[in-house]
Scaffold this motif. Structure first.
Motif, PDB file in Angstrom:
ATOM      1  N   ASN A 197     -22.284 -40.116 -27.611  1.00 48.99           N
ATOM      2  CA  ASN A 197     -22.815 -38.964 -26.881  1.00 48.99           C
ATOM      3  C   ASN A 197     -24.302 -38.790 -27.215  1.00 48.99           C
ATOM      4  OD1 ASN A 197     -23.503 -36.100 -26.289  1.00 48.99           O
ATOM      5  ND2 ASN A 197     -21.348 -36.005 -25.693  1.00 48.99           N
ATOM      6  N   ILE A 198     -25.137 -38.909 -26.217  1.00 47.03           N
ATOM      7  CA  ILE A 198     -26.583 -38.849 -26.431  1.00 47.03           C
ATOM      8  C   ILE A 198     -27.017 -37.463 -26.880  1.00 47.03           C
ATOM      9  CG2 ILE A 198     -28.843 -39.069 -25.324  1.00 47.03           C
ATOM     10  CD1 ILE A 198     -27.654 -41.160 -23.489  1.00 47.03           C
ATOM     11  N   ASP A 199     -26.485 -36.424 -26.273  1.00 46.82           N
ATOM     12  CA  ASP A 199     -26.892 -35.057 -26.611  1.00 46.82           C
ATOM     13  C   ASP A 199     -26.562 -34.713 -28.059  1.00 46.82           C
ATOM     14  OD1 ASP A 199     -27.878 -34.609 -24.051  1.00 46.82           O
ATOM     15  OD2 ASP A 199     -25.916 -33.974 -23.290  1.00 46.82           O
ATOM     16  N   LYS A 230     -29.010 -36.598 -30.337  1.00 44.24           N
ATOM     17  CA  LYS A 230     -30.330 -35.971 -30.351  1.00 44.24           C
ATOM     18  C   LYS A 230     -30.330 -34.682 -31.171  1.00 44.24           C
ATOM     19  CE  LYS A 230     -32.700 -35.931 -26.493  1.00 44.24           C
ATOM     20  NZ  LYS A 230     -33.040 -35.730 -25.062  1.00 44.24           N
ATOM     21  N   THR A 231     -29.252 -33.912 -31.062  1.00 45.02           N
ATOM     22  CA  THR A 231     -29.151 -32.669 -31.839  1.00 45.02           C
ATOM     23  C   THR A 231     -29.107 -32.965 -33.328  1.00 45.02           C
ATOM     24  OG1 THR A 231     -27.972 -31.578 -30.025  1.00 45.02           O
ATOM     25  CG2 THR A 231     -27.785 -30.604 -32.216  1.00 45.02           C
TER      26      THR A 231
END
Length: 296
Positions: free
Chosen positions: A190-192, A195-196
């Motif tokens: 999961n990219i999001d 990034k978080t």
């Protein structure tokens, strides 16, 4: 026999001149360095320009005094003076050869002078030369510049070489540095979430600073921005831009954030992929039993 007599006569009559010249030269050098130390090195506690001048001129003064001492000894001792006049009178070819041999040395001296005058870097600056040598400037002499790297090794680079290379100076105006942290994740992750995680781990590091302008704060831009910068063969590549107040802390910060991100990725099931290779056999694969002869 004549050579022995000359040496004996010279040592009896002129050894005192040589000793006095050496002692006076050493005393003058010490006094000059003391003056430079008192009136130049301590003129500014905040600026590093004064130490740069001090280190350079300290070497220049010593070289000049020794040159004067040599000329004085030669002038005061008649036998040496006669030999010197004879040599210089018939030394046209020798001087030409000497000039060619000293061309590199003169180039280093001129380049060192330009470094002190135009100040592309100063003593104490953190620099990178030709994207190859990185460290803190320890000394600038007539011939070379000394850089101390992170392994506490001295890198000695001739001034003429530095003059022809690109110098990255991290200390000349503003020591704040933007450190880039790049990590690849698998296409299934999961990219999001990734990034978080990168943003949170970077922002909680004690060396991370808020370098946002008022305009950026009003727009609610994050302290650490994370971008998707490209697609690799087996990974989606992310980059976090983290600000630090000086380059020395930035290296430690980078290593710490890499470690904390890896631990968070493991907990959050974010995969950091490794390359996969597919091997294709053009001919039918033979079993080991087909290759080995049967036992009798």
């Amino acid at each position: 026999m004549k050579i022995i007599d000359f040496i004996t006569k010279w040592s009896n009559n002129y050894i005192i001149i040589v000793v006095l010249a050496i002692l006076v030269t050493m005393a003058l050098i010490k006094v000059s360095i003391w003056v430079l130390n008192k009136y130049i090195l301590h003129t500014s506690k905040k600026s590093q320009i004064a130490p740069t001048h001090y280190h350079f001129f300290k070497n220049a003064v010593a070289f000049l005094f020794w040159l004067i001492a040599l000329a004085t000894i030669t002038f005061l001792i008649p036998p040496l003076k006669a030999y010197a006049l004879t040599v210089f009178a018939s030394a046209g070819i020798f001087l030409a050869i000497l000039g060619l041999a000293a061309q590199q040395a003169l180039s280093n001296i001129v380049s060192g002078t330009f470094i002190v005058i135009f100040k592309p870097f100063r003593v104490g600056d953190f620099i990178t030369i030709a994207n190859q040598y990185t460290g803190t400037v320890e000394d600038i002499t007539l011939r070379h510049t000394v850089i101390v790297n992170f392994e506490n090794r001295r890198i000695i680079i001739p001034n003429s070489i530095i003059s022809g290379e690109t110098v990255i100076n991290s200390s000349i105006a503003n020591e704040k540095i933007c450190q880039s942290i790049e990590i690849g994740i698998s296409y299934e992750s999961n990219i999001d979430i990734a990034k978080t995680i990168m943003r949170e781990e970077a922002e909680k590091h004690p060396f991370c600073i808020d370098n946002r302008s008022k305009k950026e704060k009003n727009r609610n831009i994050e302290i650490v921005q994370v971008f998707l910068i490209g697609f690799g063969e087996s990974s989606v590549n992310l980059k976090a831009r983290v600000w630090c107040d000086n380059p020395y802390k930035a290296f430690d910060m980078h290593y710490d954030i890499n470690q904390s991100i890896k631990k968070r990725f493991d907990k959050e099931s974010i995969e950091i992929p490794y390359p996969h290779r597919t091997i294709v056999y053009k001919k039918p694969f033979k079993k080991k039993s087909d290759i080995m002869p049967s036992s009798l």
